[in-house]
Write an enzyme that holds these catalytic residues in place. Structure first.
Site, PDB file in Angstrom:
ATOM      1  N   LYS A  53     -26.470 -47.967 -11.530  1.00  0.00           N
ATOM      2  CA  LYS A  53     -25.540 -48.820 -10.777  1.00  0.00           C
ATOM      3  C   LYS A  53     -25.939 -48.885  -9.302  1.00  0.00           C
ATOM      4  O   LYS A  53     -25.967 -49.960  -8.702  1.00  0.00           O
ATOM      5  CB  LYS A  53     -24.101 -48.277 -10.924  1.00  0.00           C
ATOM      6  CG  LYS A  53     -23.507 -48.550 -12.300  1.00  0.00           C
ATOM      7  CD  LYS A  53     -22.204 -47.804 -12.556  1.00  0.00           C
ATOM      8  CE  LYS A  53     -21.770 -48.021 -14.006  1.00  0.00           C
ATOM      9  NZ  LYS A  53     -20.554 -47.312 -14.391  1.00  0.00           N
ATOM     10  N   GLN A  97     -16.737 -42.761 -11.847  1.00  0.00           N
ATOM     11  CA  GLN A  97     -17.362 -42.734 -13.172  1.00  0.00           C
ATOM     12  C   GLN A  97     -16.530 -41.891 -14.146  1.00  0.00           C
ATOM     13  O   GLN A  97     -16.121 -40.775 -13.819  1.00  0.00           O
ATOM     14  CB  GLN A  97     -18.801 -42.190 -13.066  1.00  0.00           C
ATOM     15  CG  GLN A  97     -19.593 -42.251 -14.350  1.00  0.00           C
ATOM     16  CD  GLN A  97     -19.916 -43.682 -14.800  1.00  0.00           C
ATOM     17  OE1 GLN A  97     -19.928 -44.622 -14.007  1.00  0.00           O
ATOM     18  NE2 GLN A  97     -20.164 -43.839 -16.085  1.00  0.00           N
ATOM     19  N   ASP A 120     -13.968 -52.000 -11.297  1.00  0.00           N
ATOM     20  CA  ASP A 120     -14.021 -51.689 -12.736  1.00  0.00           C
ATOM     21  C   ASP A 120     -12.943 -52.475 -13.500  1.00  0.00           C
ATOM     22  O   ASP A 120     -13.038 -52.625 -14.724  1.00  0.00           O
ATOM     23  CB  ASP A 120     -13.745 -50.196 -12.956  1.00  0.00           C
ATOM     24  CG  ASP A 120     -15.002 -49.385 -13.233  1.00  0.00           C
ATOM     25  OD1 ASP A 120     -15.952 -49.957 -13.808  1.00  0.00           O
ATOM     26  OD2 ASP A 120     -15.007 -48.193 -12.899  1.00  0.00           O
TER      27      ASP A 120
HETATM   28  N1  GUN Z   1     -17.891 -44.730 -18.184  1.00  0.00           N
HETATM   29  C1  GUN Z   1     -18.424 -45.478 -19.171  1.00  0.00           C
HETATM   30  N2  GUN Z   1     -18.345 -46.785 -18.859  1.00  0.00           N
HETATM   31  C2  GUN Z   1     -17.760 -46.861 -17.644  1.00  0.00           C
HETATM   32  C3  GUN Z   1     -17.422 -47.929 -16.782  1.00  0.00           C
HETATM   33  O1  GUN Z   1     -17.627 -49.117 -17.080  1.00  0.00           O
HETATM   34  N3  GUN Z   1     -16.833 -47.593 -15.602  1.00  0.00           N
HETATM   35  C4  GUN Z   1     -16.573 -46.303 -15.255  1.00  0.00           C
HETATM   36  N4  GUN Z   1     -15.974 -46.074 -14.083  1.00  0.00           N
HETATM   37  N5  GUN Z   1     -16.875 -45.282 -16.042  1.00  0.00           N
HETATM   38  C5  GUN Z   1     -17.466 -45.561 -17.223  1.00  0.00           C
END
Ligand code: GUN
Length: 283
Positions: A53, A97, A120
Site C-alpha cells: 500500500k 491494518q 477503507d
Molecule cells: N485487512 C485485510 N484487508 C484489509 C483492508 O482492506 N483494510 C484494512 N484496514 N485491513 C485489512
C-alpha cells in the site's frame, strides 16, 4: 468454452495512471494527497499488504506514512495515534491494518477514525452511506470488483448476482453495491444449505470466503462472470484464491486470476479514495 481473464494488474495500471494525473493537478494547487497506514504487531501477511500500500502511494506521488507498533501497544495509545492523525492536515486518509491484536477493540478504533479520512470505508458513517446510497467511501475490495465488472462491460442491472461470504469488509458491501447497480442479489454464507443450487442460477458470482476450492466447475452456469476475492496458499505454498481456477475457467465466461486479479484493484481503490478525500479538502 474457456473463460476470458479479467486482468487486475492491467486495469490497476490504467487507474493508477489516472490517479497520478489527478495528483499532479492537485499539487499545482498546493495539496499533496497523504495516507497514513498503521500496523500493530507482526502479522506476516499484514506486513506485506501494508508495504504494498505504501509503495503504491509513492508510485502515484502521494505523501505516505507507515507507522508500525509492537503487538503490545495499548488500545488507548492506538486511539491517541488515530486522533493525532485525524487532526493532521497533511493526512487525508487513515488506514489501520486489520486484524488487530485481540486486546484491541477493532470496531472502536475504526469508529475513532474521522469518517472523512476513513478511506477503507469501514466506519459506520460510511457503511450507512453505502446502505442508503449517499456519498461516502466505499470499501476498496468490493469497489474494485465493481470496476472490474464495468471494465468488461458487464451491467449488473437485471442480472442475478450471488455473493459468497458476508463479512463487513467484502461480502455485505459487495451485495449492496450490486444491489445499487440493480442486480438481484443472493448472499450465501457458512449456514447456506445447498450452495451450488444458488450459484448455478448466477450470472455473476463473487467469492469472498477465504477457503480454497469453495467454487467448482459444476457450480457455475456456462458463461457466468466469476470474481475471486480469496487469497490462500495451496499445499505447495503457492498463492491461490477460493475458486478452483483450472476447473471453473472451462465453464465461466470471465474469471479473475489469483494473483493478478482483485488484489491489485483493492490497493488501487484505496488510492482513489485517498485522492478523493484530498480533493474534497481542496474544494
Ligand atoms: N485487512 C485485510 N484487508 C484489509 C483492508 O482492506 N483494510 C484494512 N484496514 N485491513 C485489512
Amino acid at each position: 468454452m474457456t473463460a476470458q481473464l479479467i486482468d487486475g494488474v492491467a486495469l490497476a495500471r490504467l487507474w493508477r495512471e489516472r490517479v497520478r494525473e489527478r495528483t499532479v493537478a492537485l499539487q499545482t494547487r498546493g495539496i499533496q494527497p497523504g495516507l497514513a497506514v498503521i500496523l500493530v504487531g507482526d502479522h506476516p501477511a499484514s506486513q506485506v499488504y501494508v508495504r504494498n500500500k505504501v509503495k503504491a502511494c509513492q508510485e502515484v506521488g502521494f505523501h505516505s506514512v507507515l507507522e508500525t507498533h509492537p503487538a503490545h501497544l495499548s488500545e488507548d495509545a492506538l486511539l491517541a495515534r488515530v486522533r493525532a492523525l485525524n487532526a493532521d492536515p497533511t493526512i487525508h486518509g487513515i488506514l489501520v491494518q486489520l486484524p488487530l491484536p485481540p486486546h484491541i477493540d477493532a470496531q472502536r478504533v475504526i469508529e475513532t477514525i474521522a469518517p472523512e479520512k476513513d478511506v477503507d470505508g469501514f466506519h459506520v458513517a460510511n457503511a450507512g452511506a453505502l446502505m442508503v446510497g449517499q456519498p461516502g467511501f466505499w470499501p476498496c475490495t468490493p469497489y474494485g470488483c465493481m470496476k472490474m465488472l464495468e471494465h468488461i462491460g458487464f451491467d449488473p442491472c437485471g442480472k442475478h448476482a450471488v455473493v459468497i461470504g458476508r463479512s463487513n469488509i467484502v461480502g455485505k458491501p459487495m451485495a449492496l453495491m450490486l444491489l445499487h447497480a440493480h442486480a438481484t442479489v443472493t448472499i450465501c454464507h457458512s449456514a447456506t444449505v445447498d450452495l451450488a443450487q444458488h450459484t448455478r442460477q448466477a450470472d455473476v458470482i463473487v467469492v469472498a470466503v477465504g477457503k480454497r476450492g469453495v467454487l467448482t466447475a459444476d457450480m457455475v452456469k456456462p458463461g457466468a462472470v466469476v470474481i475471486d476475492v480469496g487469497m490462500n496458499r495451496d499445499e505447495a505454498g503457492k498463492l491461490c484464491g477460493d475458486v478452483d481456477f483450472e476447473g471453473v475457467r472451462q465453464v465461466a465466461g470471465w474469471i479473475t486470476p489469483v494473483p493478478g486479479g482483485v488484489g491489485p484493484m483493492t490497493i488501487t481503490m484505496l488510492l482513489v479514495n485517498t485522492l478523493q478525500a484530498a480533493e474534497r479538502v481542496a474544494t
